[in-house]
Design an enzyme around this catalytic site. Structure first.
Site, PDB file in Angstrom:
ATOM      1  N   GLY A 111       3.716  -5.114  13.494  1.00 37.89           N
ATOM      2  CA  GLY A 111       3.865  -4.184  12.368  1.00 37.89           C
ATOM      3  C   GLY A 111       3.448  -2.763  12.697  1.00 37.89           C
ATOM      4  O   GLY A 111       3.587  -1.871  11.865  1.00 37.89           O
ATOM      5  N   TYR A 122       0.825  -1.209   0.000  1.00 37.23           N
ATOM      6  CA  TYR A 122       0.000   0.000   0.000  1.00 37.23           C
ATOM      7  C   TYR A 122       0.864   1.266   0.000  1.00 37.23           C
ATOM      8  O   TYR A 122       0.663   2.172  -0.817  1.00 37.23           O
ATOM      9  CB  TYR A 122      -0.909  -0.029   1.234  1.00 37.23           C
TER      10      TYR A 122
END
Ligand code: UD2
Length: 304
Positions: free
Chosen positions: A271, A142
């Site tokens: 993350g 992304y």
């Protein structure tokens, strides 16, 4: 008065932008395939905008609808980082290749482009606050795709004189943000869970920070960016310049709702970035834009 195309105009941010363009007296065409947006988000402007159900993967559809437009606001995307990890090929088609379709449509129409980008282009570099001149090191498909779009926009400026601006959103929140995925914006999840009487879970110790920017401010940034679009196609951080911790956010949400809920702490999310904070000087100086809505005000509007 002018005509504008809004890709992703049935989505969370796109529908607020569409509302504002209509209120300002402009003609608006929305292209949205309703993959993550809702027709319902545009109910209040029914009959006042042209709604085209279709995908930005359809280059001909974009070119046709861009004709006669002064500008294109490009918000359509696979908006979830997680979705871009689970289906990177689709995300690449939608976020990268289709951004090229948008630029081509704008070039043919002689229109300017405001690109919705993301703070995800910075990756997890610990340097704070994020300034636009910092190295970009995306850590997800992304983020990489958003950065790719910014670069293509600048290249189109150089090659074809296309005027553009890219906006790197920090954590946007407001009414119509969809809480349905576990990776939805944390404010939409917290409000939804509080309303249902469910407890909320803070991932980690709650001392992580984010710069939460209210959707009406993001709409104003889009308008300023369209006015300021040049062939230099610069990128701007769109945040408030003030970051808050998740622990503080929980208090603010409870106070906006006027009720308290059970709060528990879970494992930190894999993350996750620990601290996030935007430098907003460039947007202030060059776009003449700055966020005007305080967190407590924005939350009050969001809970309605
Ligand atoms: C945002 C973007 C993401 C990407 C990234 C780039 C959103 C929704 N996500 O991720 O797409 O652009 O920035 O930096 O804008 N949290 C909880 N409890 C919950 C849900 C979330 O504690 O039930 C925490 C989460 O672990 C994180 C913080 O809230 O520390 C913000 O989470 P988020 O998903 O809203 O946004 P972020 O900044 O992680």
């Amino acid at each position: 008065m002018a005509k504008y195309l809004v890709t992703g105009g049935a989505g969370f941010i796109g529908s607020h932008l569409t509302d504002r363009l209509v209120a300002d007296g402009h003609d608006v065409v929305v292209v949205d395939d309703l993959s993550s947006g809702y027709r319902e988000n545009l109910r209040q402007v029914d009959g006042k905008v042209q709604f085209v159900k279709g995908s930005i993967e359809d280059a001909a559809l974009l070119a046709e609808n861009a004709r006669g437009c002064a500008g294109l606001f490009h918000l359509a995307a696979v908006v979830s980082v997680q979705d871009s990890i689970h289906d990177p090929i689709r995300a690449e088609r939608v976020n990268a290749l289709s951004t090229l379709h948008v630029l081509e449509a704008a070039r043919q129409a002689g229109a300017a482009v405001v690109l919705s980008s993301s703070a995800a282009v910075y990756g997890d570099d610990p340097a704070l606050p994020k300034t636009e001149g910092m190295p970009t090191e995306p850590i997800s498909p992304y983020g990489e795709q958003k950065l790719h779009g910014e670069r293509l926009l600048a290249i189109y400026g150089r090659l074809h004189g296309l005027r553009g601006t890219a906006l790197r959103y920090f954590n946007v929140y407001g009414p119509r943000q969809d809480p349905k995925s576990p990776y939805s914006g944390v404010i939409s999840i917290f409000i939804d869970r509080c309303r249902r009487g469910d407890g909320i879970t803070i991932f980690g110790d709650g001392e992580q920070t984010r710069d939460f920017v209210y959707v009406a401010d993001v709409v104003a940034a889009n308008l300023a960016a369209m006015n300021a679009a040049t062939a230099d196609a610069k990128s701007y951080n769109i945040g408030t310049g003030r970051s808050v911790s998740l622990n503080h956010l929980v208090e603010a949400v409870q106070s906006a709702l006027g009720s308290s809920v059970a709060v528990s702490y879970g494992e930190a999310r894999t993350g996750d970035i620990r601290f996030s904070s935007a430098s907003v000087e460039r947007a202030q100086l060059e776009l003449g834009w700055q966020a005007a809505v305080r967190l407590d005000q924005g939350l009050t509007q969001t809970v309605g």
